[in-house]
Design a protein around this motif. Structure first.
Motif, mmCIF file in Angstrom:
data_model
loop_
_atom_site.group_PDB
_atom_site.id
_atom_site.type_symbol
_atom_site.label_atom_id
_atom_site.label_comp_id
_atom_site.label_asym_id
_atom_site.label_seq_id
_atom_site.Cartn_x
_atom_site.Cartn_y
_atom_site.Cartn_z
ATOM 1 N N LYS A 1 0.866 -1.179 0.000
ATOM 2 C CA LYS A 1 0.000 0.000 0.000
ATOM 3 C C LYS A 1 0.898 1.223 0.000
ATOM 4 N N THR A 2 0.358 2.367 -0.252
ATOM 5 C CA THR A 2 1.141 3.585 -0.368
ATOM 6 C C THR A 2 2.055 3.780 0.842
ATOM 7 N N GLY A 3 3.352 3.928 0.556
ATOM 8 C CA GLY A 3 4.320 4.188 1.610
ATOM 9 C C GLY A 3 4.828 2.962 2.336
ATOM 10 N N TRP A 4 4.370 1.780 1.934
ATOM 11 C CA TRP A 4 4.784 0.530 2.570
ATOM 12 C C TRP A 4 5.379 -0.406 1.523
ATOM 13 N N THR A 5 6.289 -1.296 1.968
ATOM 14 C CA THR A 5 6.969 -2.223 1.063
ATOM 15 C C THR A 5 6.982 -3.621 1.678
ATOM 16 N N TYR B 1 6.520 -13.301 5.024
ATOM 17 C CA TYR B 1 6.563 -11.964 4.430
ATOM 18 C C TYR B 1 6.075 -10.964 5.478
ATOM 19 N N VAL B 2 6.626 -9.740 5.430
ATOM 20 C CA VAL B 2 6.172 -8.696 6.341
ATOM 21 C C VAL B 2 6.057 -7.388 5.567
ATOM 22 N N LEU B 3 4.981 -6.653 5.823
ATOM 23 C CA LEU B 3 4.735 -5.360 5.195
ATOM 24 C C LEU B 3 5.140 -4.269 6.182
ATOM 25 N N VAL B 4 6.038 -3.382 5.735
ATOM 26 C CA VAL B 4 6.665 -2.419 6.642
ATOM 27 C C VAL B 4 6.677 -1.031 6.007
ATOM 28 N N PRO B 5 6.496 0.034 6.795
ATOM 29 C CA PRO B 5 6.648 1.385 6.247
ATOM 30 C C PRO B 5 8.032 1.589 5.640
ATOM 31 N N GLY C 1 14.565 -7.296 -4.732
ATOM 32 C CA GLY C 1 15.804 -8.066 -4.641
ATOM 33 C C GLY C 1 16.843 -7.474 -3.711
ATOM 34 N N GLN C 2 16.648 -6.239 -3.273
ATOM 35 C CA GLN C 2 17.604 -5.581 -2.372
ATOM 36 C C GLN C 2 17.599 -6.253 -0.994
ATOM 37 N N THR C 3 18.803 -6.503 -0.446
ATOM 38 C CA THR C 3 18.924 -7.006 0.920
ATOM 39 C C THR C 3 18.629 -5.882 1.900
ATOM 40 N N ASP D 1 8.178 -6.776 -3.028
ATOM 41 C CA ASP D 1 7.315 -5.845 -3.777
ATOM 42 C C ASP D 1 7.500 -4.480 -3.140
ATOM 43 N N THR D 2 7.569 -3.437 -3.962
ATOM 44 C CA THR D 2 8.016 -2.154 -3.447
ATOM 45 C C THR D 2 7.146 -0.997 -3.890
ATOM 46 N N THR D 3 7.129 0.043 -3.060
ATOM 47 C CA THR D 3 6.548 1.319 -3.458
ATOM 48 C C THR D 3 7.626 2.407 -3.494
ATOM 49 N N ASP D 4 8.899 1.984 -3.407
ATOM 50 C CA ASP D 4 10.036 2.906 -3.505
ATOM 51 C C ASP D 4 11.125 2.217 -4.327
#
Length: 316
Positions: free
Chosen positions: A26-30, A101-105, A80-82, A70-73
């Motif tokens: 979601k917006t602002g979260w990855t 999996y974890v969704l984080v700001p 793929g970034q560590t 999955d990214t929003t940034d």
């Protein structure tokens, strides 16, 4: 995805490994694919119902390491970034790292460059970052006498290893269990001191004290300082959260200092500097115990048992 869910407070048996929906960005979260996570005493307290702000059901876990799924940034956090993530109310206000999996700001995710294995990297975030920050705050210098109260804890073991890399100091550490003496010596502790009823079994004084037991022992630690000494209260292993009726003028000796370190204020550069210290000095950050996600109950049982020592990691 597989996740460990706590539906109500209790012992390790309330940690249920179940299938749940994988979060979507979601917006602002990855979204992070979690490769490993360290287990912390604060998560045990939360599981036991001692974190009033936490509402159940909840996926616990205040830290995780892995790769961006999955990214929003896309610029700072490409797929793929560590990355490393910890604190920021993860596992408390929103679901945490006890999952595949974890969704984080985005602001709580830190890209890192490292050659550490997943098990090694998972041992670093909360534990080594806390130890590193606290030791920086103690302003270590060559020739000083450093005492670590709570030396057998994950942060205590990390601090013992880091202190020798950061300065030429003599490291003493406390334990309530003298059978752990050889384990403490193996992680770089020069002198072992027994802790009995929140009192030290010695009259020796120190230049710097990293107090991981916290408010239960801070008043005693302050009286154990040499002139110019510093106590860093950076833990609450004693189960006491505050200093009731603490009167600073009488309880902080003249020319001595009381400070702390809060790992919730994560600095990405400090985190990368820590990883460079670990690499440059070849510090062994391997966890003492490694479990799988489906073995979370066993991981918690070990960590809260009287025979625990050092950092516990659970891999996905």
């Amino acid at each position: 995805m597989q996740a460990v869910v706590v539906r109500h407070p209790g012992g390790p048996e309330v940690l249920e490994t179940v299938a749940v929906l994988k979060p979507t960005v979601k917006t602002g979260w990855t979204l992070i694919q979690v490769k490993g996570r360290g287990i912390n005493h604060s998560e045990i307290f939360t599981r036991q119902g001692e974190s009033p702000s936490v509402k159940f059901p909840r996926i616990l876990g205040i830290e995780a390491v892995g790769i961006i799924a999955d990214t929003t940034d896309e610029q700072r956090l490409p797929v793929g970034q560590t990355v490393v993530t910890f604190m920021g109310e993860m596992g408390r206000a929103y679901d945490g790292g006890y999952a595949e999996y974890v969704l984080v700001p985005n602001g709580q995710i830190f890209p890192v460059t490292t050659r550490l294995s997943w098990a090694e990297l998972a041992a670093v975030p909360e534990t080594y970052y806390t130890a590193y920050g606290a030791l920086l705050g103690l302003r270590l210098a060559a020739g000083q006498q450093l005492l670590i109260r709570g030396g057998t804890s994950g942060v205590g073991v990390a601090a013992s290893k880091l202190a020798h890399a950061m300065a030429n100091v003599t490291v003493s550490a406390t334990t309530r269990d003298v059978t752990k003496t050889s384990q403490l010596a193996a992680v770089g502790v020069d002198k072992i001191i027994q802790e009995e009823g929140n009192q030290l079994a010695t009259a020796v004084k120190f230049d710097r004290i990293l107090d991981l037991i916290g408010p239960a022992t801070v008043p005693d630690s302050l009286q154990r300082l040499n002139p110019g000494g510093i106590v860093s209260s950076t833990g609450q292993l004693g189960g006491q959260w505050t200093l009731p009726e603490f009167e600073p003028i009488s309880e902080i000796p003249n020319d001595c200092y009381l400070t702390s370190f809060y790992s919730g204020d994560v600095d990405g550069q400090r985190l990368q500097d820590l990883l460079q210290v670990i690499t440059a000095h070849e510090i062994d950050v391997r966890p003492v115990k490694t479990y799988l996600l489906s073995e979370m109950q066993a991981a918690h049982a070990y960590l809260e048992g009287q025979h625990s020592f050092g950092k516990v990691v659970v891999l996905s």
